[in-house]
Design a protein around this motif. Structure first.
Motif, mmCIF file in Angstrom:
data_model
loop_
_atom_site.group_PDB
_atom_site.id
_atom_site.type_symbol
_atom_site.label_atom_id
_atom_site.label_comp_id
_atom_site.label_asym_id
_atom_site.label_seq_id
_atom_site.Cartn_x
_atom_site.Cartn_y
_atom_site.Cartn_z
ATOM 1 N N GLU A 164 -22.775 43.233 54.052
ATOM 2 C CA GLU A 164 -23.182 42.316 55.117
ATOM 3 C C GLU A 164 -22.941 42.838 56.519
ATOM 4 N N VAL A 165 -22.178 43.912 56.686
ATOM 5 C CA VAL A 165 -21.802 44.417 58.015
ATOM 6 C C VAL A 165 -22.389 45.804 58.228
ATOM 7 N N SER A 166 -23.022 46.006 59.404
ATOM 8 C CA SER A 166 -23.634 47.292 59.712
ATOM 9 C C SER A 166 -23.260 47.754 61.109
ATOM 10 N N LEU A 167 -23.288 49.072 61.301
ATOM 11 C CA LEU A 167 -23.068 49.688 62.601
ATOM 12 C C LEU A 167 -24.327 50.467 62.946
ATOM 13 N N GLY A 168 -24.909 50.188 64.141
ATOM 14 C CA GLY A 168 -26.165 50.816 64.501
ATOM 15 C C GLY A 168 -26.140 51.445 65.877
ATOM 16 N N LEU A 169 -26.974 52.469 66.066
ATOM 17 C CA LEU A 169 -27.133 53.129 67.359
ATOM 18 C C LEU A 169 -28.620 53.354 67.592
ATOM 19 N N ARG A 170 -29.130 52.958 68.794
ATOM 20 C CA ARG A 170 -30.541 53.116 69.134
ATOM 21 C C ARG A 170 -30.689 53.760 70.510
ATOM 22 N N TYR A 171 -31.791 54.499 70.666
ATOM 23 C CA TYR A 171 -32.150 55.109 71.942
ATOM 24 C C TYR A 171 -33.507 54.568 72.363
ATOM 25 N N TYR A 172 -33.619 54.139 73.636
ATOM 26 C CA TYR A 172 -34.839 53.549 74.169
ATOM 27 C C TYR A 172 -35.330 54.372 75.355
ATOM 28 N N ASN A 173 -36.670 54.492 75.485
ATOM 29 C CA ASN A 173 -37.253 55.154 76.645
ATOM 30 C C ASN A 173 -38.632 54.559 76.908
ATOM 31 N N GLY A 174 -39.020 54.478 78.177
ATOM 32 C CA GLY A 174 -40.315 53.915 78.520
ATOM 33 C C GLY A 174 -40.781 54.344 79.895
ATOM 34 N N GLU A 175 -42.075 54.159 80.142
ATOM 35 C CA GLU A 175 -42.648 54.537 81.425
ATOM 36 C C GLU A 175 -42.088 53.698 82.575
ATOM 37 N N ASP A 176 -41.716 52.470 82.295
ATOM 38 C CA ASP A 176 -41.344 51.540 83.360
ATOM 39 C C ASP A 176 -39.838 51.355 83.508
ATOM 40 N N TYR A 177 -39.026 52.126 82.782
ATOM 41 C CA TYR A 177 -37.572 51.989 82.886
ATOM 42 C C TYR A 177 -36.892 53.283 82.461
ATOM 43 N N ASP A 178 -35.646 53.452 82.921
ATOM 44 C CA ASP A 178 -34.853 54.615 82.528
ATOM 45 C C ASP A 178 -34.418 54.489 81.073
ATOM 46 N N ASP A 179 -34.158 55.615 80.437
ATOM 47 C CA ASP A 179 -33.719 55.596 79.050
ATOM 48 C C ASP A 179 -32.292 55.051 78.940
ATOM 49 N N TYR A 180 -31.959 54.507 77.770
ATOM 50 C CA TYR A 180 -30.625 53.959 77.536
ATOM 51 C C TYR A 180 -30.350 53.908 76.037
ATOM 52 N N PHE A 181 -29.075 53.715 75.702
ATOM 53 C CA PHE A 181 -28.622 53.590 74.317
ATOM 54 C C PHE A 181 -28.103 52.174 74.070
ATOM 55 N N ARG A 182 -28.167 51.751 72.805
ATOM 56 C CA ARG A 182 -27.559 50.484 72.394
ATOM 57 C C ARG A 182 -26.691 50.720 71.162
ATOM 58 N N LEU A 183 -25.457 50.282 71.238
ATOM 59 C CA LEU A 183 -24.532 50.323 70.109
ATOM 60 C C LEU A 183 -24.356 48.904 69.600
ATOM 61 N N GLU A 184 -24.439 48.715 68.272
ATOM 62 C CA GLU A 184 -24.421 47.365 67.707
ATOM 63 C C GLU A 184 -23.532 47.292 66.469
ATOM 64 N N LEU A 185 -22.725 46.253 66.415
ATOM 65 C CA LEU A 185 -21.987 45.879 65.219
ATOM 66 C C LEU A 185 -22.526 44.533 64.769
ATOM 67 N N ALA A 186 -23.126 44.478 63.581
ATOM 68 C CA ALA A 186 -23.842 43.277 63.146
ATOM 69 C C ALA A 186 -23.345 42.779 61.804
#
Length: 194
Positions: A164-186
């Motif tokens: 039931e518990v997960s640890l996640g990491l995502r990377y985002y990038n787009g034309e209209d914003y700077d790139d960033y990371f998201r760390l999640e404990l769900a």
């Protein structure tokens, strides 16, 4: 989510941290949801509280999802509520399709439109399972007016710490914003099944 039983009540919560980007400082939030599913038809609510000013959000939604062989489908409507932003609320229709090329690799598409404004978005997706506890996925698409004048993409992975518990990491990038990371404990669970 597979409908093994006729009636299911799902729920969960997540702690998330976003690195700094051009939209503001780093962001931390706590969100949670409840969803009632009956034979594929579902209704739910998702809410988020965050340290960003005017960024608290409540989403109310309903839809129908199912599978036909290797094809999965989900037709839905979301209404996004921003309690601290006057006139910021809006609704969105969505169609999500997925196709399992193998038991471990799935491709898909997501289409969204806002009936009030005519704005929309369209995405291509791919997801891969690597064993029982690890998965990777990627998304690329266009968004804004008329199904997209701006492109964005993201890639991420998760590891199941338990059933039931997960640890996640995502990377985002787009034309209209700077790139960033998201760390999640769900944490996600099934409260009721009948």
């Amino acid at each position: 989510m597979a409908q093994a039983e006729d009636l299911n009540l799902y729920g969960g919560t997540a702690l998330q941290y976003y690195t700094k980007n051009d939209d503001g400082p780093s962001k931390s939030d706590l969100n949670g949801y409840l969803e009632l599913d009956y034979r594929g038809a579902y209704i739910g609510a998702w809410a988020e509280i965050t340290n960003w000013e005017d960024a608290n959000e409540v989403d109310l939604y309903f839809g129908y999802r199912g599978e036909a062989g290797r094809l999965s489908y989900d037709v839905n409507y979301y209404y996004y509520v921003y309690p601290e932003v006057k006139g910021g609320d809006y609704g969105e229709l969505g169609l999500v399709l997925g196709y399992g090329l193998t038991d471990q690799f799935t491709i898909g598409t997501e289409l969204y439109t806002q009936p009030k404004t005519g704005n929309g978005s369209a995405y291509l997706t791919a997801a891969m399972l690597l064993g029982d506890r690890f998965g990777l996925d990627a998304t690329w698409g266009k968004y804004d007016e008329g199904y997209g004048s701006l492109s964005e993409w993201e890639v991420g992975g998760y590891y199941m710490l338990s059933d039931e518990v997960s640890l996640g990491l995502r990377y985002y990038n787009g034309e209209d914003y700077d790139d960033y990371f998201r760390l999640e404990l769900a944490w996600n669970t099934t409260f009721l099944t009948r």
